[in-house]
Motif scaffolding. Structure first.
Motif, short mmCIF file in Angstrom:
data_model
loop_
_atom_site.label_atom_id
_atom_site.label_comp_id
_atom_site.label_asym_id
_atom_site.label_seq_id
_atom_site.Cartn_x
_atom_site.Cartn_y
_atom_site.Cartn_z
N SER A 206 0.84 -1.19 0.00
CA SER A 206 0.00 0.00 0.00
C SER A 206 0.87 1.24 0.00
CB SER A 206 -0.91 0.03 1.24
OG SER A 206 -1.77 -1.09 1.26
N SER B 215 -5.56 1.26 5.46
CA SER B 215 -4.98 1.73 4.20
C SER B 215 -6.01 1.95 3.11
CB SER B 215 -3.93 0.72 3.71
OG SER B 215 -4.52 -0.56 3.52
N SER C 242 -6.40 -1.01 -1.49
CA SER C 242 -5.26 -0.08 -1.47
C SER C 242 -4.09 -0.59 -2.29
CB SER C 242 -4.80 0.16 -0.03
OG SER C 242 -4.34 -1.05 0.57
N CYS C 243 -4.06 -1.90 -2.56
CA CYS C 243 -2.95 -2.44 -3.35
C CYS C 243 -2.97 -1.91 -4.79
CB CYS C 243 -3.00 -3.96 -3.35
SG CYS C 243 -4.51 -4.66 -4.00
N THR D 100 1.19 -4.15 3.30
CA THR D 100 -0.15 -3.72 3.72
C THR D 100 -0.50 -4.18 5.13
OG1 THR D 100 -0.96 -3.69 1.44
CG2 THR D 100 -2.61 -3.86 3.18
N ASP E 249 -4.72 7.95 5.73
CA ASP E 249 -4.97 6.62 6.28
C ASP E 249 -5.11 6.60 7.80
OD1 ASP E 249 -4.94 5.63 3.74
OD2 ASP E 249 -2.83 5.02 3.80
N ARG F 224 5.89 2.64 -1.07
CA ARG F 224 4.96 1.56 -0.74
C ARG F 224 5.56 0.65 0.33
NH1 ARG F 224 0.96 1.67 -4.65
NH2 ARG F 224 0.06 -0.25 -3.79
#
Length: 219
Positions: free
Chosen positions: A12, A25, A29-30, A47, A19, A44
């Motif tokens: 994420s 997230s 969110s990916c 997550t 956030d 990044r």
């Protein structure tokens, strides 16, 4: 629940302003920052670990950040963790190193983690390593990860999907040697051939190996 965090190997964007307020997230969110991204890309991170630290930042802001104000007496902030906690400690390291100007503060930051999974994509790792390169000569930051010779946790998530470690490696060999910052890969077991290579970058090992050999022969 811990394993759900461990296995959330998607990444994420690191965007605390949005956030922290929502406590996670975000849904899917990916995909944020990958498809139809506007503006510069954000760093990044893992997550699962990121969502965990988002729930903790409110406590940092209330109880820790005030103690790191410029008018406070010099302090050392220790951030530590093992395994899952080590991954989360890496997220805390990302927060503290970016949130405070350690070069101008009287304080020092120290992160020691053991059995640390990879928690940062290269985009975040580059930011962290640049900050550490600035702070190390000032003796304002130490980040190291302790790896036991056969610890599988330190090998995940795999670098093939873009994850990497940050900080200096402290490696514990199968024979009990402690190597600080060795030039080595994340391969599993240190055999005799690899130990000879490590000795080239860790001269003190030569004396230790010779002492062990002499002891064995005397017995």
């Amino acid at each position: 629940l811990d394993w759900m965090t461990n296995l959330a190997t998607t990444s994420s964007e690191w965007e605390l302003d949005e956030d922290v307020a929502q406590g996670h997230s975000g849904v899917l969110s990916c995909f944020e920052g990958r498809c139809f991204a506007k503006g510069p890309k954000k760093p990044r991170v893992h997550t699962g670990f990121y969502n965990n630290i988002l729930k903790t930042i409110a406590y940092f802001e209330e109880y820790v950040d005030p103690l790191l104000a410029p008018d406070q007496p010099p302090r050392k902030l220790y951030v530590v963790g093992h395994s899952l906690g080590a991954g989360i400690s890496t997220m805390a390291t990302c927060y503290f190193l970016q949130h405070h100007d350690w070069a101008k503060l009287p304080h020092k930051f120290i992160n020691v983690s053991a059995g640390t999974p990879r928690s940062c994509k290269q985009s975040m790792a580059d930011i962290m390593e640049a900050k550490l390169a600035e702070l190390r000569p000032l003796d304002k930051a130490v980040v190291c990860r302790v790896v036991m010779n056969e610890d599988l946790v330190t090998k995940v998530p795999p670098p093939a999907i873009g994850y990497t470690h940050i900080g200096k490696l402290v490696f514990l060999t199968e024979d009990g040697y402690v190597l600080v910052g060795p030039k080595r890969s994340d391969s599993h077991i240190v055999d005799e051939k690899e130990m000879q290579e490590l000795c080239k970058t860790n001269p003190q090992l030569i004396a230790l190996a010779a002492a062990d050999k002499e002891k064995e022969e005397s017995q």
